[in-house]
Design an enzyme around this catalytic site. Structure first.
Site, PDB file in Angstrom:
ATOM      1  N   SER A 186       1.870  44.575 -85.798  1.00  0.00           N
ATOM      2  CA  SER A 186       1.009  45.437 -84.996  1.00  0.00           C
ATOM      3  C   SER A 186       0.086  46.259 -85.870  1.00  0.00           C
ATOM      4  CB  SER A 186       1.881  46.374 -84.150  1.00  0.00           C
ATOM      5  OG  SER A 186       1.111  47.404 -83.570  1.00  0.00           O
ATOM      6  N   TYR A 245       8.158  52.551 -83.141  1.00  0.00           N
ATOM      7  CA  TYR A 245       7.621  51.216 -82.850  1.00  0.00           C
ATOM      8  C   TYR A 245       6.936  50.645 -84.090  1.00  0.00           C
ATOM      9  CZ  TYR A 245       4.474  47.609 -81.099  1.00  0.00           C
ATOM     10  OH  TYR A 245       3.800  46.433 -80.925  1.00  0.00           O
TER      11      TYR A 245
END
Length: 335
Positions: free
Chosen positions: A127, A152
């Site tokens: 990501s 995350y």
């Protein structure tokens, strides 16, 4: 090829599965259909792939070690794309355990499956959030990313480290893809475009964080899928010029690679909103708010390596992508 895709009922995974099935590949789709967001949307996506003879559904979560080991042993995939994950920066602040279970334990199970079944290439979703506190733009895969600002992001950075270990120890070719704000038809309801569209049509105010001043490298779903396929078809190779004296973070002596997949054209959030307003033919009422914890002000992808190695660069404009999303949304929800 026989390709195992985790997250096959998800936004990216389902679109990827369709593309692979359409070109004649066999797809084993692994998904637990959890209720993080509307399960009926996931089921509707999944229904699109169930029409293909080449699609096999495995209904399980990736953190189920026995079920994942069984799926690998039974179906013996040649290549694997891991897209299953607990997503969302803000939710990771509220429920960190979900990210430990799916993004760390689950990814470990995928790596083990690849190791024991001799998988030719593992491609996995990282990501843009791994860039965290970095401010040097555009973000490069050769930059240090040791300062994530959400769990995350930390879990995605951990995935890259875990993958490198398997590439180094077991010679499993792995490629990590750092996705930049993916959007488009069949997207996730927790993402800004979906949320904004729903609220604007309902006449409700939309939450605009950082007072609308941040920029995102919005990347259209079809561009993401094309990038994944290009990478999947080209297993990672060792970098013969890699040196421990000056270690390159995006490659290794092992068969390991990292790439950004972004549009390489950051767009101001306000422009994104105005584009959506134009497509909907309706003005948004905005609730201007400060930057959320865990968020970063700007993202901007350097895709030089993707262009050089894969001959590919995403190029769908925000205007076209948002228009496509709005057309899908109105059709799907019968607006």
């Amino acid at each position: 090829m026989r390709v195992l895709i985790t997250g096959s009922a998800g936004f990216i995974g389902n679109n990827l599965a369709l593309r692979l099935l359409e070109r004649g590949d066999e797809v084993i789709g692994v998904d637990g259909l959890d209720d993080y967001y509307d399960v009926t949307l996931k089921e509707a996506r999944l229904a699109r792939t169930l029409d293909y003879d080449g699609f096999t559904e495995v209904r399980t979560r990736i953190e189920n070690r026995e079920a994942i080991a069984e799926a690998f042993a039974k179906h013996k995939p040649q290549r694997v794309v891991n897209l299953a994950a607990q997503a969302g920066v803000r939710y990771s602040i509220e429920n960190p355990a979900a990210y430990i279970d799916s993004n760390l334990v689950g990814f470990g199970n995928i790596l083990e499956g690849c190791r024991h079944q001799g998988v030719e290439h593992l491609v996995y979703a990282s990501s843009s959030s791994v860039y965290g506190s970095n401010t040097n733009m555009p973000f490069s895969v050769h930059d240090n990313v040791n300062h994530p600002v959400s769990l995350y992001a930390a879990s995605k950075k951990a995935n890259e480290l875990m993958a490198h270990t398997y590439s180094h120890l077991y010679n499993v070719p792995t490629t990590g893809l750092r996705f930049f704000t993916v959007y488009g038809p069949w997207g996730r309801p927790d993402m800004a475009l979906f949320l904004f569209t729903k609220k604007i049509l309902a006449g409700e105010p939309i939450p605009v964080f950082n007072y609308g001043k941040h920029r995102r490298d919005f990347t259209y779903i079809d561009d993401i899928v094309e990038g994944v396929i290009r990478v999947l078809d080209k297993p990672a190779q060792p970098n013969p010029e890699w040196s421990g004296d000056n270690p390159d973070t995006a490659s290794s002596r092992a068969p390991y690679r990292l790439y950004n997949i972004g549009n390489n054209q950051p767009v101001e959030l306000m422009h994104y909103i105005h584009t959506l307003e134009n497509c909907l033919g309706k003005k948004a009422e905005m609730d201007l708010l400060p930057l959320q914890p865990g968020d970063v002000p700007d993202t901007y992808a350097d895709v030089t390596d993707l262009v050089n190695d894969m001959g590919y660069k995403p190029d769908t404009s925000v205007e076209q992508g948002v228009a496509n999303f709005v057309a899908w949304y109105k059709d799907y929800f019968k607006v």
